[in-house]
Design an enzyme around this catalytic site. Structure first.
Site, PDB file in Angstrom:
ATOM      1  N   GLY A   1       2.747   2.121  -3.091  1.00 16.67           N
ATOM      2  CA  GLY A   1       3.288   2.617  -1.941  1.00 16.67           C
ATOM      3  C   GLY A   1       3.194   3.279  -0.416  1.00 16.67           C
ATOM      4  O   GLY A   1       3.357   4.307  -0.365  1.00 16.67           O
TER       5      GLY A   1
ATOM      6  N   SER B   1       1.302   0.801   2.509  1.00 14.21           N
ATOM      7  CA  SER B   1       1.828   0.382   3.665  1.00 14.21           C
ATOM      8  C   SER B   1       3.163   0.417   3.890  1.00 14.21           C
ATOM      9  O   SER B   1       4.526   0.253   3.220  1.00 14.21           O
ATOM     10  CB  SER B   1       1.359  -1.138   3.916  1.00 14.21           C
ATOM     11  OG  SER B   1       0.050  -1.081   3.406  1.00 14.21           O
TER      12      SER B   1
ATOM     13  N   SER C   1       1.876  -4.615  -3.734  1.00 12.44           N
ATOM     14  CA  SER C   1       2.047  -5.490  -4.855  1.00 12.44           C
ATOM     15  C   SER C   1       2.138  -5.325  -6.813  1.00 12.44           C
ATOM     16  O   SER C   1       1.998  -4.306  -6.578  1.00 12.44           O
ATOM     17  CB  SER C   1       0.044  -5.899  -5.260  1.00 12.44           C
ATOM     18  OG  SER C   1      -0.345  -5.917  -4.031  1.00 12.44           O
TER      19      SER C   1
ATOM     20  N   GLU D   1      -9.811   2.043  -3.918  1.00 12.30           N
ATOM     21  CA  GLU D   1      -9.501   0.327  -3.915  1.00 12.30           C
ATOM     22  C   GLU D   1     -10.795  -0.378  -3.112  1.00 12.30           C
ATOM     23  O   GLU D   1     -10.806  -1.575  -3.064  1.00 12.30           O
ATOM     24  CB  GLU D   1      -8.782   0.274  -2.711  1.00 12.30           C
ATOM     25  CG  GLU D   1      -8.553  -0.962  -2.358  1.00 12.30           C
ATOM     26  CD  GLU D   1      -7.027  -1.250  -1.694  1.00 12.30           C
ATOM     27  OE1 GLU D   1      -5.905  -1.840  -1.723  1.00 12.30           O
ATOM     28  OE2 GLU D   1      -6.380  -0.161  -1.236  1.00 12.30           O
TER      29      GLU D   1
ATOM     30  N   GLU E   1     -11.412  -5.064  10.425  1.00  8.79           N
ATOM     31  CA  GLU E   1     -11.521  -4.343  12.259  1.00  8.79           C
ATOM     32  C   GLU E   1     -11.465  -2.670  11.475  1.00  8.79           C
ATOM     33  O   GLU E   1     -12.278  -2.365  11.706  1.00  8.79           O
ATOM     34  CB  GLU E   1     -10.601  -4.739  12.583  1.00  8.79           C
ATOM     35  CG  GLU E   1     -10.522  -5.995  13.564  1.00  8.79           C
ATOM     36  CD  GLU E   1     -10.795  -7.576  12.334  1.00  8.79           C
ATOM     37  OE1 GLU E   1     -10.328  -7.777  12.683  1.00  8.79           O
ATOM     38  OE2 GLU E   1      -9.651  -6.933  11.223  1.00  8.79           O
TER      39      GLU E   1
END
Length: 401
Positions: A137, A139, A171, A254, A381
């Site tokens: 949890g 974003s 997800s 990640e 980016e």
């Protein structure tokens, strides 16, 4: 080089113990990987998907192959070389991917091992091995790549924190038992200084999960709404307002440690599907395949070095970003090429096994899914900025304020 010759060359460079381990894993794969899993998982509903994922995780766990990267006292302890062999053989034998367990065995475990209390580790690490499912949890609608701008709040109230807000792109959220939650606990502090890190029980009153249907028709992504959710203070990871630092362990997993497995899947099954569907007698196609094979070799070596450096404590702050950027953009180029050379059949194959990865051979769906890697977890980016500033020592970009 034939597959048999490649195996002989590979084993010639390994120690006797590693060769024995490879044969052990190879035999296990032959005996335990369900030969019909692709058929049964194509078109599987949620109940069938979850049941299969839990069964497959239990199968790997019983063999000692589910969490090779964990410390030995928690059921892991494999050397980097053994982990490479394990992932090579699983990929070579087209093993299903651990989709539901992924966040738990990587992100949650890394966070607990680095910053959790002994009580938190004792509570959750065995539970993860028993099938506890986790979601991330982080974003929010206005805090994706700029995660430090998150607005979800957690207000201290006695022995608990009261959380309110919304999380996005979570997800596997609809199947999760627990959530790794970032929330702002000091609204007056600089944005990276006022964030805390919590473990949230997804059955808590006030938690609502809404699946989001994505571009390929799945509902893997979810929104999580928090309405006066009470989180026990004992579920705080690290110190209050120190969540941004703690989150780097999660983001490091990640962007880095998870890549060892993913690189082997891409370099083995993914490349194999690509070669099988390509007109290799075309010199332009052959040249592209050679380029991909070279890049895969580089990716595998880079992933191995990052894992070794992490174990030795010599990793650079930018290493995880380098691996994440390299893998995600190579994945996108390979799946794009697969869709290009696959012609009409590739564009009309609109089903893939629910327990496969991003290299299933259903090229259009794989290509669309590849954007999950170049945008979430820090867009490409953002990764380039991290590499420039933390890896190369370039000056920070000037603030817009």
């Amino acid at each position: 080089m034939s597959a048999e010759s490649e195996d002989m060359h590979q084993e010639a460079s390994e120690s006797r113990a590693l060769v024995q381990f490879r044969h052990q894993v190879r035999q296990w794969c032959v005996e335990h990987i369900p030969p019909d899993w692709r058929e049964t998982q194509t078109g599987a509903d949620d109940e069938q998907f979850v049941a299969f994922q839990k069964q497959w995780f239990a199968e790997l766990h019983s063999a000692g192959y589910a969490v090779p990267h964990w410390p030995a006292e928690w059921g892991g302890g494999m050397s980097v070389a053994e982990q490479v062999v394990l992932y090579q053989e699983l990929a070579a034998h087209d093993a299903p991917r651990l989709v539901l367990a992924f966040v738990g065995i990587h992100h949650a475990a890394s966070t607990l091992l680095v910053a959790g209390t002994e009580e938190q580790r004792q509570r959750h690490l065995p539970a993860i091995l028993d099938g506890e499912i986790w979601v991330q949890g982080f974003s929010e609608p206005e805090a994706g790549s700029d995660l430090a701008s998150l607005r979800t709040t957690a207000r201290k109230d006695g022995d608990a924190y009261i959380a309110n807000g919304q999380k996005l792109w979570a997800s596997g959220g609809k199947h999760a038992d627990w959530c790794l939650l970032l929330a702002r606990t000091d609204p007056d502090a600089p944005k990276r200084k006022g964030i805390s890190y919590f473990l949230l029980d997804m059955t808590t009153s006030g938690v609502e999960v809404r699946p989001i249907r994505n571009a390929i028709g799945d509902s893997h992504f979810c929104e999580i709404f928090l309405n006066d959710v009470s989180i026990p203070a004992a579920n705080l990871i690290g110190a209050e307002n120190d969540g941004w630092r703690v989150a780097q362990a999660t983001l490091g997993a990640e962007r880095g440690m998870t890549m060892l497995e993913l690189a082997e899947r891409l370099g083995n099954a993914g490349f194999r599907w690509l070669v099988q569907s390509a007109p290799v007698d075309d010199p332009i196609v052959a040249d592209r395949l050679a380029q991909f094979e070279t890049e895969i070799t580089g990716l595998r070596g880079l992933c191995r070095k990052v894992v070794e450096d992490n174990e030795n404590g010599t990793a650079s702050p930018a290493d995880a970003s380098i691996v994440k950027l390299f893998y995600s953009e190579l994945l996108q180029r390979m799946t794009d090429f697969g869709a290009e050379i696959g012609g009409l059949p590739a564009h009309t194959e609109l089903a893939k096994p629910a327990s496969s990865g991003w290299e299933s051979g259903a090229w259009v769906l794989d290509f669309i899914g590849s954007w999950e890697w170049t945008i979430p977890g820090g867009a490409s980016e953002i990764q380039r900025t991290i590499i420039g500033e933390r890896g190369l020592g370039l000056p920070r970009e000037p603030s817009a304020v």
